[in-house]
Design a protein around this motif. Structure first.
Motif, mmCIF file in Angstrom:
data_model
loop_
_atom_site.group_PDB
_atom_site.id
_atom_site.type_symbol
_atom_site.label_atom_id
_atom_site.label_comp_id
_atom_site.label_asym_id
_atom_site.label_seq_id
_atom_site.Cartn_x
_atom_site.Cartn_y
_atom_site.Cartn_z
ATOM 1 N N SER A 172 0.687 -1.214 0.157
ATOM 2 C CA SER A 172 0.092 -0.079 0.097
ATOM 3 C C SER A 172 0.906 1.320 -0.109
ATOM 4 C CB SER A 172 -0.864 -0.002 1.105
ATOM 5 O OG SER A 172 -0.311 -0.027 2.591
ATOM 6 N N ARG A 173 1.999 1.073 0.687
ATOM 7 C CA ARG A 173 3.117 2.278 0.545
ATOM 8 C C ARG A 173 3.521 2.796 -0.861
ATOM 9 N NH1 ARG A 173 0.605 5.146 3.383
ATOM 10 N NH2 ARG A 173 -0.994 3.524 2.982
ATOM 11 N N GLN A 176 0.974 4.079 -3.063
ATOM 12 C CA GLN A 176 0.572 5.457 -2.730
ATOM 13 C C GLN A 176 1.515 6.336 -3.770
ATOM 14 O OE1 GLN A 176 -1.987 7.088 -0.847
ATOM 15 N NE2 GLN A 176 -2.575 5.039 -1.041
ATOM 16 N N GLY A 182 -5.241 6.977 -3.373
ATOM 17 C CA GLY A 182 -5.538 7.282 -1.907
ATOM 18 C C GLY A 182 -6.903 7.696 -1.478
ATOM 19 N N ASP A 215 -9.188 4.735 -3.433
ATOM 20 C CA ASP A 215 -9.514 3.803 -2.680
ATOM 21 C C ASP A 215 -10.744 3.059 -2.742
ATOM 22 O OD1 ASP A 215 -7.041 4.236 -1.436
ATOM 23 O OD2 ASP A 215 -7.624 5.167 0.481
ATOM 24 N N ARG A 272 -5.629 9.500 5.469
ATOM 25 C CA ARG A 272 -4.231 8.867 5.100
ATOM 26 C C ARG A 272 -3.381 8.631 6.363
ATOM 27 N NH1 ARG A 272 -2.431 9.873 0.229
ATOM 28 N NH2 ARG A 272 -3.602 11.258 -1.120
#
Length: 362
Positions: A172-173, A176, A182, A215, A272
């Motif tokens: 997920s990082r 981004q 996001g 998302d 976030r």
């Protein structure tokens, strides 16, 4: 009853060494020859990835069975050409990803540089049917604070390029890095939603509407809300749980929208932070409570989610299934915890991958 479909991205690996292999074109060609590739398997950004999509299902038992079937078919096609599939959201072993020969993918490489070249991450997307864009926008607005809980449950990417990242969902990082990825602000109406998407495309920073990586978003192709926060899950039953909870969240949000209940609005900045916390600690520490945005034990937050969607789950006959699935993950760990347990026992990332190949079809 709302239908649900799942898209899963799998990692292609060498069955002996666990190293990623750029063989998606060969796997897809074989699936096509066997007659099982059409409308099921698709190519993805990198040649070390293989994607499949289930058909929409009303029964979660049927959806779980189809996920299992698609995983087995993918493994069979891969095995015939000398590789294997692993439901891992990142490669534990070092890899130099190969970008597919596709004009769209080449545009992305030129536009985003290293972010595209390193974007070898595998997710799970859940499509839940909605009656209209009006209902869909109302749902998207009301899902926002709950989605990090799904991310924590599905977390399955603790390793990156041969190292432990310290995260449960490092995928997920990495995800981004896309400029459109996001959480979103509240839209309030489908007109505002579509206007925002059109304005994003008009900037030229993204190529088209398909690159709006919210998302949760209204699907371009189907009458669904698409939830995009989850890692691909190590076990098929976890993917089924995520789909079950996603339908519960969509139905609950739709009921709130119809009743005129205002959505929670902690703001994008706190959303976030909540997503980061879920990626960092998964189920092993604390999450941000969706109602208060304060640190709370993960187990408590999971039960808060279950309470939030309990009526919708019960209406679909899914409440007990969801409770049992969440209890199992809290007891046995998500995919990230399983991978780290394997690493502690074997001291070998190669063994982690090869064992996860087995878990993928369990």
């Amino acid at each position: 009853m709302r239908t649900v479909g799942v898209e899963e991205e799998l990692l292609l690996v060498d069955p002996d060494t666990g190293e990623p292999r750029a063989m998606s074109a060969a796997v897809l060609a074989r699936a096509e020859r066997e007659g099982s590739g059409k409308d099921v398997f698709e190519k993805e950004l990198h040649e070390q990835m293989l994607e499949f999509a289930t058909h929409p299902q009303s029964s979660m038992e049927s959806l779980h069975a189809e996920i299992v079937r698609c995983r087995k078919e993918a493994a069979g096609h891969a095995g015939e050409i000398g590789c294997a599939v692993a439901a891992l959201a990142t490669s534990p072993l070092p890899v130099s990803p190969s970008i597919g020969m596709n004009r769209r993918y080449r545009w992305m490489e030129e536009q985003y540089g290293i972010a595209t070249r390193e974007q070898l991450v595998m997710g799970c997307h859940v499509h839940v049917s909605v009656d209209s864009d009006e209902e869909g926008t109302g749902v998207v607005d009301r899902l926002r604070p709950w989605l990090p809980v799904l991310a924590a449950l599905s977390a399955n990417s603790p390793f990156w390029q041969g190292s432990d990242t310290g995260y449960h969902s490092y995928r997920s990082r990495v995800w981004q890095r896309w400029p459109s990825a996001g959480p979103t602000e509240l839209f309030g109406s489908p007109d505002r939603y579509h206007r925002r998407v059109a304005d994003m495309v008009a900037t030229g920073v993204i190529l088209d509407e398909g690159m709006v990586y919210f998302d949760a978003r209204l699907s371009q192709r189907y009458p669904t809300v698409e939830i995009r926060v989850s890692d691909v899950c190590l076990h098929a039953e976890t993917a089924g749980l995520i789909a079950t909870l996603a339908r519960g969240l969509v139905e609950t949000a739709a009921r709130e929208w119809r009743a005129g209940t205002e959505p929670l609005d902690p703001g994008v900045s706190l959303l976030r932070l909540s997503a980061w916390q879920a990626a960092r600690s998964g189920l092993a520490g604390e999450l941000l409570d969706p109602r208060t945005m304060r640190r709370t034990p993960a187990e408590t937050v999971v039960h808060t989610l279950l309470d939030h969607v309990a009526d919708a789950l019960e209406a679909h006959g899914d409440l007990e299934r969801a409770r049992e699935g969440c209890a199992r993950l809290l007891r046995d760990g998500n995919g990230a915890q399983v991978q780290r347990d394997l690493m502690r026992r074997t001291d070998s990332l190669r063994d982690v991958v090869t064992e996860c190949v087995r878990h993928t079809q369990a």
